[in-house]
Write a protein that holds these residues in place. Structure first.
Motif, PDB file in Angstrom:
ATOM      1  N   ASN A  14      48.151  43.032  35.220  1.00  0.00           N
ATOM      2  CA  ASN A  14      47.496  44.268  35.636  1.00  0.00           C
ATOM      3  C   ASN A  14      46.177  44.477  34.903  1.00  0.00           C
ATOM      4  N   ALA A  36      43.396  41.873  36.196  1.00  0.00           N
ATOM      5  CA  ALA A  36      43.151  41.783  37.642  1.00  0.00           C
ATOM      6  C   ALA A  36      41.730  42.189  38.015  1.00  0.00           C
ATOM      7  N   HIS A  72      48.891  45.393  43.894  1.00  0.00           N
ATOM      8  CA  HIS A  72      47.492  44.948  44.025  1.00  0.00           C
ATOM      9  C   HIS A  72      47.270  44.293  45.389  1.00  0.00           C
ATOM     10  N   GLU A 130      44.731  43.889  46.940  1.00  0.00           N
ATOM     11  CA  GLU A 130      43.480  43.123  47.016  1.00  0.00           C
ATOM     12  C   GLU A 130      43.697  41.633  46.706  1.00  0.00           C
ATOM     13  N   ARG A 135      41.618  36.834  45.067  1.00  0.00           N
ATOM     14  CA  ARG A 135      41.156  38.224  45.254  1.00  0.00           C
ATOM     15  C   ARG A 135      40.315  38.318  46.525  1.00  0.00           C
TER      16      ARG A 135
END
Length: 446
Positions: A367, A370, A402, A404, A444
């Motif tokens: 986290n 990221a 997440h 993304e 990502r």
């Protein structure tokens, strides 16, 4: 006797490991440096130390009918374990030598009464024979004792992987681990280094899974002129798959968030070019480990590509600009259950609670880093463990938080027929004789 008798030294080392929680490999290495041992005796010492740790539950099961409910001093139990280990697993050691040496150690560490007791136990074992694990009705307990692995861990592996795969893994973790090295390809090719080292390590071969790896059945690989000159470093084969899986190009900015002692950091550095701005930033929580990363980079002449800092990876988001890295590696702190063959004490030290606590730390690190990954960049997560809680379950929890990021198929330089996992790469110790390892690749998106 203390400095030249491998059996007495084995008892001393095993006592330290049991009493102080010392790492067996570090205690053994320190003892070998100080002891006055021949090559043969050093090998015997190493074999006994690792063998007794690997087989501890089995040896206690073997001794139970003969010891009964007697309360033994820890060193006496260890001495008996070393004797039974030699009797059962070392074919070339004469029984008379085992009996004589064990009795002498008992006299010197204790007294004549203990020596008599120890001899009586050994003679009774010789006369009656050891108990068979086949008499155990519970299949989990039977597998636990046969492999010397705690029942909770056996049950975990059977539940997650099935009985056949769990049994296959547990059958190899007590076999000797190979010695492996990673070639520093900025200085020499794997083929050229292999030619140089085969004079000292005749059985050395190229790794079956890692392009930069060479493997030998054993030997002191850190004791060569080539190692000192930075032509290679020591690294397990499965660990060598991480850097290639990141699909690096020379100009990339890379963050290695949990880097010590620097094996993967320097592998990444080999693939970067400082002339076009390539750099790996390496973090570790402990300053003395950061120093180790820097020393390894310097020995390999890669220091111009590595910046190492003491930092908790969970604080990385506060220290670096958002989207500042093309690639981020989280080689997360984990239970290390993939290393049971190389570090056998791990299987006794770890508890079920570790598989609840560690994923929280692993997820917190993911986290934190990221936001440091560039758009279309990649976050790679790796562990040296073999349980789902620390591997795909952590990835699933991260992806849920997440959106993304997406998980993509973990790239490998060559096809691996025995690899497991739909998208992630999971290797088990019985697949290729390596450490158990997990690698997941996350991309990502905009």
């Amino acid at each position: 006797m203390a400095k030249s008798n491998p059996r007495a030294l084995a008892v001393t080392i095993l006592e330290k490991v049991a009493r102080q929680g010392s790492y067996s490999n570090l205690t053994l290495d320190a003892t070998l440096r100080k002891a006055d041992l021949s090559v043969r005796d050093a090998h015997l010492l190493t074999t006994i130390v690792y063998g007794v740790i690997q087989r501890r539950l089995t040896l206690d099961y073997d001794l139970a009918p003969f010891v009964g409910k007697r309360q033994l001093d820890p060193w006496v139990r260890i001495l008996l374990q070393t004797a039974v280990y030699q009797m059962v697993y070392l074919d070339k050691v004469p029984t008379r030598a085992i009996f004589y040496e064990t009795t002498e150690i008992a006299k010197q560490k204790g007294h004549a009464g203990i020596a008599k007791f120890v001899t009586a136990i050994l003679r009774q074992i010789q006369r009656v024979g050891l108990p068979s694990v086949e008499t155990l009705a519970d299949p989990l307990e039977r597998l636990s004792i046969a492999s010397s692995t705690p029942v909770w861990l056996v049950e975990k592996l059977v539940t997650q992987l099935g009985e056949a795969k769990a049994a296959s893994i547990l059958a190899v973790i007590n076999q000797p681990a190979s010695a492996s090295l990673r070639v520093n390809t900025t200085k020499i090719t794997a083929a050229a280094l292999l030619t140089q080292l085969q004079a000292q390590f005749a059985e050395m071969t190229p790794s079956a899974i890692a392009a930069d790896g060479l493997v030998a059945p054993g030997g002191h690989l850190a004791g060569t002129a080539q190692f000192a000159a930075g032509l290679y470093t020591l690294q397990d084969e499965s660990s060598m798959l991480v850097a290639p899986s990141m699909e690096l190009t020379p100009e990339m900015q890379v963050l290695d968030a949990c880097a010590a002692p620097g094996g993967k950091t320097t592998h990444i550095a080999q693939m970067l070019d400082p002339q076009v701005g390539g750099k790996v930033t390496a973090l570790d929580l402990h300053p003395h480990k950061v120093k180790l990363i820097a020393e390894n980079a310097a020995r390999l002449d890669l220091a111009d590509r590595v910046d190492a800092y003491a930092m908790d990876a969970r604080d990385a988001a506060d220290q670096f600009a958002p989207q500042s890295f093309d690639r981020v590696l989280v080689d997360a702190p984990c239970s290390g259950l993939g290393l049971m063959r190389r570090k056998p004490e791990i299987k006794y030290e770890k508890q079920p609670a570790d598989l609840t606590n560690l994923p929280q730390i692993q997820l917190a690190i993911l986290n934190s880093v990221a936001g440091l990954v560039k758009i279309n960049g990649r976050l790679t997560y790796s562990t040296c463990t073999i349980v789902r809680e620390e591997n795909q379950a952590v990835i699933d929890a991260f992806l849920a938080a997440h959106p993304e990021f997406i998980q993509i198929k973990t790239p490998t330089a060559q096809p691996l027929a025995k690899a497991h996992g739909e998208l992630a790469l999971q290797l088990y110790p019985d697949d290729y004789g390596t450490d158990g390892f997990f690698i997941a690749a996350l991309q990502r998106r905009a």
